[in-house]
Design a protein around this motif. Structure first.
Motif, mmCIF file in Angstrom:
data_model
loop_
_atom_site.group_PDB
_atom_site.id
_atom_site.type_symbol
_atom_site.label_atom_id
_atom_site.label_comp_id
_atom_site.label_asym_id
_atom_site.label_seq_id
_atom_site.Cartn_x
_atom_site.Cartn_y
_atom_site.Cartn_z
ATOM 1 N N ASP A 3 0.777 -1.161 0.122
ATOM 2 C CA ASP A 3 0.010 0.084 0.078
ATOM 3 C C ASP A 3 0.849 1.242 0.088
ATOM 4 O OD1 ASP A 3 -2.547 -1.353 -0.152
ATOM 5 O OD2 ASP A 3 -2.481 -1.398 2.224
ATOM 6 N N THR A 4 1.872 1.379 0.928
ATOM 7 C CA THR A 4 2.575 2.566 1.216
ATOM 8 C C THR A 4 4.086 2.184 1.552
ATOM 9 O OG1 THR A 4 0.716 3.484 2.033
ATOM 10 C CG2 THR A 4 2.609 4.842 2.303
ATOM 11 N N LEU A 5 4.981 2.993 0.947
ATOM 12 C CA LEU A 5 6.489 2.720 0.958
ATOM 13 C C LEU A 5 6.867 3.989 1.562
ATOM 14 C CD1 LEU A 5 9.013 1.110 1.006
ATOM 15 C CD2 LEU A 5 9.245 2.020 -1.181
ATOM 16 N N HIS A 6 7.180 4.050 3.215
ATOM 17 C CA HIS A 6 7.862 5.259 3.815
ATOM 18 C C HIS A 6 9.609 5.136 3.752
ATOM 19 C CE1 HIS A 6 3.909 6.213 5.371
ATOM 20 N NE2 HIS A 6 3.832 4.886 5.447
ATOM 21 N N SER A 36 16.906 3.706 -8.477
ATOM 22 C CA SER A 36 17.692 2.542 -7.857
ATOM 23 C C SER A 36 17.715 2.482 -6.312
ATOM 24 C CB SER A 36 19.024 2.366 -8.347
ATOM 25 O OG SER A 36 19.872 3.735 -8.279
ATOM 26 N N ILE A 37 17.673 4.021 -5.881
ATOM 27 C CA ILE A 37 17.741 4.187 -4.504
ATOM 28 C C ILE A 37 16.547 3.527 -4.067
ATOM 29 C CG2 ILE A 37 17.632 6.078 -2.611
ATOM 30 C CD1 ILE A 37 19.402 7.841 -4.484
ATOM 31 N N ILE A 38 15.258 3.961 -4.627
ATOM 32 C CA ILE A 38 13.924 3.581 -3.954
ATOM 33 C C ILE A 38 13.908 1.811 -4.158
ATOM 34 C CG2 ILE A 38 11.458 3.254 -4.695
ATOM 35 C CD1 ILE A 38 11.632 6.291 -5.802
ATOM 36 N N MET A 39 14.476 1.337 -5.084
ATOM 37 C CA MET A 39 14.719 -0.191 -5.114
ATOM 38 C C MET A 39 15.537 -0.741 -3.932
ATOM 39 S SD MET A 39 12.623 -1.232 -7.469
ATOM 40 C CE MET A 39 13.031 -2.940 -7.189
ATOM 41 N N GLY A 40 16.447 0.207 -3.614
ATOM 42 C CA GLY A 40 17.409 -0.471 -2.614
ATOM 43 C C GLY A 40 16.553 -0.208 -1.274
ATOM 44 N N ALA A 41 16.165 0.719 -1.152
ATOM 45 C CA ALA A 41 15.084 0.814 0.117
ATOM 46 C C ALA A 41 14.111 -0.201 0.322
ATOM 47 C CB ALA A 41 14.339 2.370 0.090
ATOM 48 N N LEU A 42 13.588 -0.629 -0.688
ATOM 49 C CA LEU A 42 12.464 -1.545 -0.819
ATOM 50 C C LEU A 42 13.136 -2.864 -0.372
ATOM 51 C CD1 LEU A 42 9.741 -2.440 -1.474
ATOM 52 C CD2 LEU A 42 10.170 -2.651 -3.780
ATOM 53 N N SER A 43 14.225 -3.224 -0.966
ATOM 54 C CA SER A 43 15.068 -4.439 -0.590
ATOM 55 C C SER A 43 15.353 -4.553 0.713
ATOM 56 C CB SER A 43 16.484 -4.493 -1.621
ATOM 57 O OG SER A 43 17.299 -4.049 -0.844
ATOM 58 N N ASN A 48 17.177 -7.872 2.715
ATOM 59 C CA ASN A 48 18.336 -7.844 2.044
ATOM 60 C C ASN A 48 19.364 -7.345 3.292
ATOM 61 O OD1 ASN A 48 17.657 -9.296 -0.220
ATOM 62 N ND2 ASN A 48 17.526 -7.323 -1.311
ATOM 63 N N ARG A 49 20.488 -7.533 3.116
ATOM 64 C CA ARG A 49 21.529 -6.779 3.928
ATOM 65 C C ARG A 49 21.804 -5.606 3.559
ATOM 66 N NH1 ARG A 49 23.238 -9.997 8.063
ATOM 67 N NH2 ARG A 49 22.972 -12.104 7.776
ATOM 68 N N VAL A 63 15.236 4.735 8.516
ATOM 69 C CA VAL A 63 14.010 4.047 8.633
ATOM 70 C C VAL A 63 13.293 3.900 7.385
ATOM 71 C CG1 VAL A 63 11.831 3.776 9.862
ATOM 72 C CG2 VAL A 63 13.927 4.999 10.925
ATOM 73 N N ILE A 64 12.848 2.487 6.995
ATOM 74 C CA ILE A 64 12.167 2.202 5.759
ATOM 75 C C ILE A 64 11.153 1.395 6.344
ATOM 76 C CG2 ILE A 64 12.348 1.030 3.453
ATOM 77 C CD1 ILE A 64 14.568 3.209 3.818
ATOM 78 N N GLU A 65 9.886 1.711 5.789
ATOM 79 C CA GLU A 65 8.637 1.017 6.417
ATOM 80 C C GLU A 65 7.567 0.843 5.221
ATOM 81 O OE1 GLU A 65 6.729 2.207 10.514
ATOM 82 O OE2 GLU A 65 5.508 3.027 9.187
ATOM 83 N N GLY A 66 7.214 -0.413 5.171
ATOM 84 C CA GLY A 66 6.125 -0.662 4.203
ATOM 85 C C GLY A 66 4.890 -1.151 4.792
ATOM 86 N N GLU A 67 3.826 -0.698 4.112
ATOM 87 C CA GLU A 67 2.455 -1.157 4.901
ATOM 88 C C GLU A 67 1.834 -1.854 3.714
ATOM 89 O OE1 GLU A 67 -0.107 2.151 5.731
ATOM 90 O OE2 GLU A 67 1.498 3.175 6.683
ATOM 91 N N PHE A 68 1.461 -3.160 4.090
ATOM 92 C CA PHE A 68 1.150 -4.206 3.282
ATOM 93 C C PHE A 68 -0.293 -4.871 3.595
ATOM 94 C CE2 PHE A 68 5.958 -4.336 3.193
ATOM 95 C CZ PHE A 68 5.934 -4.925 1.726
ATOM 96 N N ASN A 69 -1.075 -5.022 2.392
ATOM 97 C CA ASN A 69 -2.238 -5.744 2.519
ATOM 98 C C ASN A 69 -2.084 -7.011 2.330
ATOM 99 O OD1 ASN A 69 -4.891 -6.614 2.522
ATOM 100 N ND2 ASN A 69 -5.927 -4.863 1.532
ATOM 101 N N ILE A 70 -1.996 -7.969 3.134
ATOM 102 C CA ILE A 70 -1.702 -9.178 2.856
ATOM 103 C C ILE A 70 -2.811 -10.543 3.220
ATOM 104 C CG2 ILE A 70 0.631 -8.939 3.578
ATOM 105 C CD1 ILE A 70 0.095 -10.455 6.011
ATOM 106 N N GLY A 71 -4.173 -9.806 3.303
ATOM 107 C CA GLY A 71 -5.272 -10.646 3.385
ATOM 108 C C GLY A 71 -5.570 -11.694 2.439
ATOM 109 N N ALA A 72 -5.151 -11.752 1.293
ATOM 110 C CA ALA A 72 -5.071 -12.734 0.161
ATOM 111 C C ALA A 72 -4.266 -13.737 0.049
ATOM 112 C CB ALA A 72 -5.339 -12.228 -1.189
#
Length: 554
Positions: A3-6, A36-43, A48-49, A63-72
């Motif tokens: 949903d959201t990447l901080h 690539s910075i955004i991809m690195g943050a996501l990793s 990933n180390r 601080v990297i934070e991801g909000e996920f909808n995992i109901g399915a």
């Protein structure tokens, strides 16, 4: 779904928040703008180390934070197995301090990177052109076939029956090994048991015998002391009882003159009675105390046996010897009854094997029915994205008779050829990076129609394609996004125009430094961005018109 990447204090990013669409998300921007910075943050939130220290401000933590909808995604068991609080809307957070220490959290519960990586693999599939694709793994290939075949119930039935068979087989092998070892030790166990059983052990026996031993060994001293005490009370000229009688007579004589003397006389009389009783018991004990050499010999022999058995078996009491005897008896009973247990377990293994094989055959048959369908569907999609000569063949071959694996009784292999006249080979041997990207796109487009797949991220997989092929790849991505979330980083306007949401990554300079940022484009912003992708920084009217047509799907 993400949903959201901080992102906070990472590389060229101070603070950034990206709210993704549930469908196709396009990310564009000039080379070096920060994609690539955004991809690195996501990793980082995928486990990933952290390679080196990447801080916007070196004095603060990243601080990297991801909000996920995992109901399915049916991840309840994963959360339970790892002692995590499950929530349909789950937050994953990664923190890296200026001194390089890293911490990870799932719904505010700390987790290891290994657990975070396992969870991340089930939430996001990051796919780049140069990545080693999972398409060549048996696990993924079976997932594709089972998804299209709708055979997950059959697969679960098989896995449960296979696990039950393996458990029964393991128990049988362990029992056989135990019986084998026990047979070697049987004579020794029997000898030890017979020795302990023949000793006729009695709890608390040792303490009683040791007390009797001390009395018999000191019988002369006991008899002498009792005799002396008896004489002091009543047999000497100055015996205590005689003197006590005289004392009582004197006190009684004055009791008529002194009232207090009457009470003393009563007390003296009571004392005299008690001492007479003591004297009688002393005499009786002295008479009963005998020096019995025979009894002492028997007690010494019994105690010697008990001490010897305790030393031999490294215990400190008769009670422990009794416990050892009982344990040996249990072992002997188990050994003697092991044949019955073996027969029962062998029959159970045969029964569970039959069930597992039956379930495996049902699963295998269901898989075989969809192999051609999968190959044709993938080939059609590949033809639409510029690989008209591509061929895919799925080979399902049985294992050796009676052999099973957790995946079933078959091996699977995706054979591929991209060009005419090229022999079919394992897909990773003959497909280039760009071809593999399109093959994966075609496969996931098919699977997404039948299964809840994790978010897929395509990181510049459009390298090496252009024109009409790029347009068709964009259309496949668009179709894929109808069933799952897709995030794609692209340099091609034909692909970028297909997004339900379009984000632009850009750099801006302030007085002190360069900052990377991202913005979600509105319609006019998208026209401008795609026009610039078509013709450069200052797009022509024709480029703008072309951009508008692309966004309209024309």
């Amino acid at each position: 779904m993400l949903d959201t990447l901080h992102i906070k204090n990472y590389a060229l990013i101070n603070v950034l928040e990206i709210q993704f669409d549930s469908g196709l998300n396009m990310i564009t921007g000039e080379t070096g703008a920060g994609k690539s910075i955004i991809m690195g943050a996501l990793s980082l939130i995928l486990g990933n180390r952290a390679e080196g220290k990447h801080f916007f401000d070196p004095s603060k933590k990243c601080v990297i934070e991801g909000e996920f909808n995992i109901g399915a995604y049916q991840l309840n068991n994963f959360f339970e197995q790892n002692d995590l609080d499950y929530a349909d809307h789950t937050i994953i957070r990664r923190e890296i301090t200026p001194d390089g220490k890293s911490r990870a959290f799932v719904n505010d519960s700390p987790v290891t990177l290994a657990i975070l990586k396992q969870l991340g693999e089930q939430l996001i599939d990051v796919h780049s052109q140069h990545a080693t694709l999972q398409v060549n793994t048996e696990e993924f290939q079976f997932l594709v076939v089972d998804s299209v075949a709708g055979s997950f119930v059959l697969k679960q039935n098989y896995k449960e029956s296979y696990a039950a068979y393996k458990k029964a087989k393991r128990e049988l092998e362990e029992l056989k090994e135990t019986v084998k070892k026990a047979a070697i030790e049987l004579d020794y166990f029997q000898f030890q048991f017979d020795e302990l059983d023949g000793a006729k052990l009695i709890a608390d026996e040792q303490g009683t015998l040791e007390q009797q031993q001390r009395q018999l060994e000191n019988a002369e001293d006991i008899k002498r002391a009792l005799n002396a005490a008896s004489h002091l009370l009543e047999n000497e000229d100055t015996a205590i009882l005689t003197q006590l009688k005289d004392t009582m007579t004197q006190v009684e004589g004055i009791s008529s003159f002194l009232p207090e003397a009457s009470d003393l006389s009563v007390r003296l009389k009571s004392t005299l009675i008690e001492l007479k009783d003591v004297a009688a018991e002393l005499a009786s004990l002295e008479e009963d105390t005998q020096l019995d050499e025979g009894t002492l010999l028997e007690i010494n022999e019994r105690l010697s046996l008990l001490y010897s058995l305790q030393k031999k078996h490294h215990v400190d009491s008769v009670e422990e010897l009794i416990q050892l005897r009982d344990d040996l008896e249990t072992k002997l009973i188990a050994i003697n009854s092991s044949d019955e247990q073996l027969e029962r377990l062998e029959a159970e293994v045969v029964q569970k094997l039959a069930i597992a094989l039956r379930n495996a055959k049902e699963l295998s048959e269901a898989r075989k029915l969809v192999l051609d369908r999968i190959a044709k569907d993938v080939q059609n999609t590949l033809s639409n994205v510029g690989m008209s000569n591509a061929m895919l063949q799925i080979v399902l071959e049985p294992l050796k008779e009676g052999e099973m694996r957790e995946s079933g009784i078959d091996t699977i292999q995706f054979l591929f050829s991209a060009n005419k006249g090229q022999a079919l080979q394992s897909i990773h041997r003959v497909a280039s990076g760009g071809e593999l990207s399109r093959v994966m796109l075609a496969i996931k487009s098919l699977v997404a129609k039948t299964s809840a797949l994790p978010t897929i991220v395509f990181d510049e997989i459009d390298t090496g394609i252009s024109g009409e092929v790029a347009l068709r790849v964009g259309e496949v991505m668009e179709n894929l996004a109808e069933n799952m979330q897709v995030i794609a980083i692209s340099h091609l306007p034909q692909i970028a125009s297909k997004g339900a949401a379009h984000f632009k990554v850009y750099k801006e300079d302030n007085t002190n430094r360069t900052i990377s940022n991202i913005v979600r484009l509105d319609q006019s912003g998208r026209v401008k961005e795609i026009a610039q992708m078509l013709s450069g920084t200052n797009p022509t009217d024709a480029a703008v018109e072309h951009a508008e047509l692309l966004l309209k799907g024309e």
